[in-house]
Motif scaffolding. Structure first.
Motif, mmCIF file in Angstrom:
data_model
loop_
_atom_site.group_PDB
_atom_site.id
_atom_site.type_symbol
_atom_site.label_atom_id
_atom_site.label_comp_id
_atom_site.label_asym_id
_atom_site.label_seq_id
_atom_site.Cartn_x
_atom_site.Cartn_y
_atom_site.Cartn_z
ATOM 1 N N ASP A 187 0.810 -1.282 -0.039
ATOM 2 C CA ASP A 187 -0.180 0.083 0.155
ATOM 3 C C ASP A 187 0.973 1.329 -0.142
ATOM 4 O O ASP A 187 0.387 2.521 -0.568
ATOM 5 C CB ASP A 187 -0.881 -0.050 1.350
ATOM 6 C CG ASP A 187 -2.015 -1.272 1.212
ATOM 7 O OD1 ASP A 187 -2.422 -1.403 -0.041
ATOM 8 O OD2 ASP A 187 -2.187 -1.738 2.278
ATOM 9 N N ASN A 188 2.113 1.176 0.632
ATOM 10 C CA ASN A 188 2.919 2.443 0.780
ATOM 11 C C ASN A 188 4.067 2.284 -0.335
ATOM 12 O O ASN A 188 5.048 3.251 -0.098
ATOM 13 C CB ASN A 188 3.369 2.388 2.118
ATOM 14 C CG ASN A 188 2.258 2.764 3.132
ATOM 15 O OD1 ASN A 188 1.521 3.658 2.985
ATOM 16 N ND2 ASN A 188 2.338 1.730 4.196
ATOM 17 N N GLY A 189 3.891 1.710 -1.306
ATOM 18 C CA GLY A 189 5.108 1.748 -2.243
ATOM 19 C C GLY A 189 6.174 0.593 -1.857
ATOM 20 O O GLY A 189 6.005 -0.356 -1.041
ATOM 21 N N CYS A 190 7.091 0.531 -2.593
ATOM 22 C CA CYS A 190 8.160 -0.391 -2.374
ATOM 23 C C CYS A 190 9.531 0.465 -1.963
ATOM 24 O O CYS A 190 9.865 1.678 -2.133
ATOM 25 C CB CYS A 190 8.387 -1.155 -3.746
ATOM 26 S SG CYS A 190 7.089 -2.020 -4.626
ATOM 27 N N GLU A 191 10.541 -0.343 -1.229
ATOM 28 C CA GLU A 191 11.802 -0.076 -0.886
ATOM 29 C C GLU A 191 12.415 0.370 -2.313
ATOM 30 O O GLU A 191 12.248 -0.324 -3.329
ATOM 31 C CB GLU A 191 12.557 -0.990 -0.128
ATOM 32 C CG GLU A 191 11.883 -1.261 1.218
ATOM 33 C CD GLU A 191 12.731 -2.264 1.943
ATOM 34 O OE1 GLU A 191 13.364 -3.272 1.177
ATOM 35 O OE2 GLU A 191 12.439 -2.331 3.150
ATOM 36 N N ALA A 192 13.554 1.026 -1.984
ATOM 37 C CA ALA A 192 14.271 1.533 -3.421
ATOM 38 C C ALA A 192 14.926 0.192 -3.851
ATOM 39 O O ALA A 192 15.359 -0.722 -3.368
ATOM 40 C CB ALA A 192 15.497 2.465 -2.906
ATOM 41 N N GLY A 193 15.180 0.068 -5.179
ATOM 42 C CA GLY A 193 15.478 -0.904 -5.844
ATOM 43 C C GLY A 193 14.405 -1.982 -6.053
ATOM 44 O O GLY A 193 14.759 -2.955 -6.733
#
Length: 204
Positions: A187-193
């Motif tokens: 829901d809050n997007g992804c970690e970098a990469g």
């Protein structure tokens, strides 16, 4: 024609609607009689009409064993506290058992359960949303993202899907629940990469 039927201390009256006389009359008391009858008597009304009866048939229902009803005692009573029911209708003086309703204490219709069928099955019951008429337990499991007997509980944080058996990606970003309890989307997007709805692909 006018006649009266005497049943114990209760008087039932029938009056012909008029018109040409019939060879055969069928008279069914309304409301139906719900107690034993030992005497049936016919009398004319107090007028000049003459009541002539060539043949009379009186039909009643069997005195059924406890817990059964119907013309041949072939049906099971559905009364609260396993009480007895009226032999003609299945209605219960003690009220209906949980999961049954109506004058004849019939089963709850699809999608309903509980005392007098007053409750609705959970909208998150799986399949056709059917549930046990007594306790509301979902008959076909839960929709994805839900758990419990009546499927009213969301998956715990970090779990999602059918039976809450799937684990959210460790690469979901942000605080709170790592992913949506139904489909596993972060829901809050992804970690970098990482990318995609479930953050399960590394960036190219």
């Amino acid at each position: 024609m006018s006649c009266a039927e005497t049943i114990l201390s209760t008087l039932y009256s029938y009056t012909d609607s008029g018109g040409a006389g019939q060879d055969s009359y069928t008279v069914v008391p309304s409301s139906r009689i719900s107690f034993p009858v030992s005497l049936v008597r016919f009398v004319t009304a107090h007028n000049t009409n003459i009541l002539a009866l060539c043949e009379v048939f009186v039909f009643g229902e069997t005195n059924c064993p406890a817990g059964q009803f119907g013309l041949r005692c072939e049906r099971q009573c559905n009364c609260a506290n396993n009480g007895n029911c009226f032999v003609h209708s299945g209605g219960c003086p003690s009220g209906c058992a949980i999961g049954y309703t109506g004058e004849d204490c019939s089963e709850c219709e699809a999608g309903r359960y509980g005392a007098d069928c007053s409750l609705s099955c959970s909208s998150t019951c799986g399949g056709d949303n059917s549930c046990d008429r007594a306790d509301g337990a979902c008959s076909q499991g839960c929709d994805p993202g839900y758990t419990g007997t009546i499927c009213a509980t969301q998956c715990v944080a970090g779990k999602y899907g059918a039976g809450c058996s799937e684990t959210c990606s460790v690469h979901c970003a942000g605080p709170g629940d790592p992913c949506n309890h139904v489909n596993g989307h972060c829901d809050n997007g992804c970690e970098a990469g990482y990318r995609r709805n479930k953050c399960d692909r590394g960036e190219i």
